[in-house]
Design a protein around this motif. Structure first.
Motif, mmCIF file in Angstrom:
data_model
loop_
_atom_site.group_PDB
_atom_site.id
_atom_site.type_symbol
_atom_site.label_atom_id
_atom_site.label_comp_id
_atom_site.label_asym_id
_atom_site.label_seq_id
_atom_site.Cartn_x
_atom_site.Cartn_y
_atom_site.Cartn_z
ATOM 1 N N SER A 85 7.263 17.545 -4.157
ATOM 2 C CA SER A 85 6.981 16.136 -4.426
ATOM 3 C C SER A 85 7.026 15.986 -5.940
ATOM 4 O O SER A 85 7.732 16.732 -6.609
ATOM 5 N N ALA A 86 6.274 15.054 -6.494
ATOM 6 C CA ALA A 86 6.141 15.025 -7.946
ATOM 7 C C ALA A 86 5.213 16.126 -8.437
ATOM 8 O O ALA A 86 5.072 16.330 -9.641
ATOM 9 N N GLY A 139 3.889 19.836 -3.250
ATOM 10 C CA GLY A 139 4.338 18.860 -2.271
ATOM 11 C C GLY A 139 3.250 17.873 -1.904
ATOM 12 O O GLY A 139 3.326 17.199 -0.873
ATOM 13 N N LEU A 140 2.237 17.758 -2.735
ATOM 14 C CA LEU A 140 1.112 16.850 -2.522
ATOM 15 C C LEU A 140 1.251 15.611 -3.405
ATOM 16 O O LEU A 140 1.939 15.637 -4.428
ATOM 17 N N PRO A 141 0.572 14.526 -3.046
ATOM 18 C CA PRO A 141 0.502 13.375 -3.948
ATOM 19 C C PRO A 141 -0.440 13.676 -5.108
ATOM 20 O O PRO A 141 -1.370 14.476 -4.977
ATOM 21 N N ILE A 142 -0.208 13.031 -6.237
ATOM 22 C CA ILE A 142 -1.036 13.244 -7.424
ATOM 23 C C ILE A 142 -2.177 12.237 -7.499
ATOM 24 O O ILE A 142 -3.339 12.596 -7.708
ATOM 25 N N PHE A 143 -1.860 10.968 -7.314
ATOM 26 C CA PHE A 143 -2.823 9.899 -7.530
ATOM 27 C C PHE A 143 -4.128 10.074 -6.751
ATOM 28 O O PHE A 143 -5.213 9.857 -7.316
ATOM 29 N N CYS A 159 0.841 -1.204 0.000
ATOM 30 C CA CYS A 159 0.000 0.000 0.000
ATOM 31 C C CYS A 159 0.876 1.254 0.000
ATOM 32 O O CYS A 159 0.731 2.154 0.832
ATOM 33 N N THR A 160 1.788 1.290 -0.953
ATOM 34 C CA THR A 160 2.710 2.413 -1.099
ATOM 35 C C THR A 160 2.578 2.994 -2.498
ATOM 36 O O THR A 160 2.499 2.249 -3.481
ATOM 37 N N LEU A 161 2.542 4.303 -2.578
ATOM 38 C CA LEU A 161 2.460 5.025 -3.838
ATOM 39 C C LEU A 161 3.813 5.636 -4.156
ATOM 40 O O LEU A 161 4.430 6.270 -3.304
ATOM 41 N N PHE A 162 4.276 5.451 -5.384
ATOM 42 C CA PHE A 162 5.545 6.017 -5.843
ATOM 43 C C PHE A 162 5.252 6.953 -7.011
ATOM 44 O O PHE A 162 4.547 6.566 -7.956
ATOM 45 N N GLU A 163 5.779 8.172 -6.944
ATOM 46 C CA GLU A 163 5.531 9.155 -7.994
ATOM 47 C C GLU A 163 6.821 9.847 -8.410
ATOM 48 O O GLU A 163 7.630 10.224 -7.558
#
Length: 327
Positions: free
Chosen positions: A192-193, A197-201, A155-159
């Motif tokens: 971040s990506a 600095g937030l996640p995208i997905f 359960c890890t997201l990589f961007e």
């Protein structure tokens, strides 16, 4: 839990880069995420009138009754004065439009990541990102080239931002590892990506949820002009002004409760309802009022075009529980 899917599929490599489609074409359908939710829900008992949370749980927070920020009208007027004045889905079909992603399992080989710009604000590799992972815009793109991969075994997201596969490793301007079971945000001042600095997905509109009739999370949006400041859960700024009326990275926007949805149908109506309940979070500089979704060959552009009727003036700025951090 948000995006919790119970289907059981062997945790082997599941990749959506091609599925018989050329690199220039849209992808989809996508594998499920197994037992992974996409960040925790807000704390139990949180008042529906609470301001927007300062953690990644904000993505899953119902803000339909949250208080309006004092400068809401001025900020909306500023946004409309610095770019397009109507909502625009930044995804569709059949071309490679939108953001693709891949889902992998425990057996996925980890590859080194060499950072070329923001290594001091990035998470060290290796990452389980396959060499054939789909790239935003296709392999020949020279744009942001985001690469998004969910490892459903952990359960890890990589961007990655501006990801290029070469000679057995990935080159990228920046990269982030997100624990989807934690609401922890990035360190202050780290990118971040995404610029904020937030996640995208977590902020992508996905076809399966839109056609199911409910979207249970906030949506990623870009604006032409942003302030040199951030609001948690954002942690980074890339603004072009210090004007206090301009939106900071992490600003939460909501479609007004009284905005009529009688003319909307299908996936477009589902998205519009989510804009009232969960809203949007400002995550990057880009075309005004453009909100993000997956690259998926199944999208119906004529249906999505209904959303282009919504003017920026139909939105409000929601109060944040965090104070603005000036850059």
């Amino acid at each position: 839990m948000r995006w919790l899917i119970s289907a059981v599929v062997p945790l082997m490599l599941v990749l959506t880069a091609t599925n018989g489609v050329s690199p220039a074409g849209a992808v989809g359908p996508y594998p499920d995420l197994g037992s992974c939710s996409v960040f925790p829900d807000p704390p139990p008992g949180l008042s529906p009138r609470a301001p927007s949370l300062p953690s990644e749980a904000a993505w899953n927070q119902d803000i339909s009754r949250a208080p309006i920020a004092r400068n809401s009208a001025a900020t909306i007027a500023y946004i409309d004065a610095h770019g397009g004045e109507r909502l625009h889905p930044d995804f569709g079909s059949p071309r490679a439009y939108g953001l693709p992603y891949a889902v992998v399992g425990a057996g996925q080989r980890k590859l080194a990541v060499h950072y070329t710009a923001y290594g001091d604000e990035s998470d060290p590799g290796p990452f389980p990102i396959p060499k054939g992972a789909p790239v935003e815009g296709g392999n020949r793109s020279d744009g942001d080239r985001h690469v998004l991969v969910v490892d459903r075994s952990s359960c890890t997201l990589f961007e990655l931002y501006r990801g290029f596969f070469t000679s057995g490793h990935w080159n990228a301007d920046s990269g982030t590892r997100w624990d989807l079971r934690s609401a922890a945000r990035r360190p202050d001042s780290w990118t971040s990506a995404d610029a904020a600095g937030l996640p995208i997905f977590p902020g992508l509109v996905r076809y399966d949820e839109a056609t199911s009739g409910h979207i249970d999370h906030s949506i990623r949006v870009t604006l032409d002009s942003t302030r040199d400041a951030w609001l948690h859960p954002a942690s980074h700024c890339a603004g072009d002004t210090s004007n206090p009326r301009a939106p900071a990275m992490g600003t939460r926007l909501r479609l007004k409760r009284g905005y009529g949805l009688g003319r909307f149908s299908g996936a477009a109506r589902t998205i519009a309802v989510a804009l009232k309940r969960y809203g949007m979070i400002v995550a990057d500089n880009g075309s005004n009022w453009f909100f993000s979704g997956t690259s998926d060959r199944r999208w119906d552009d004529e249906n999505l075009n209904q959303l282009k009727r919504i003017p920026g003036s139909a939105f409000q700025v929601i109060r944040s529980a965090a104070r603005a951090h000036e850059c």
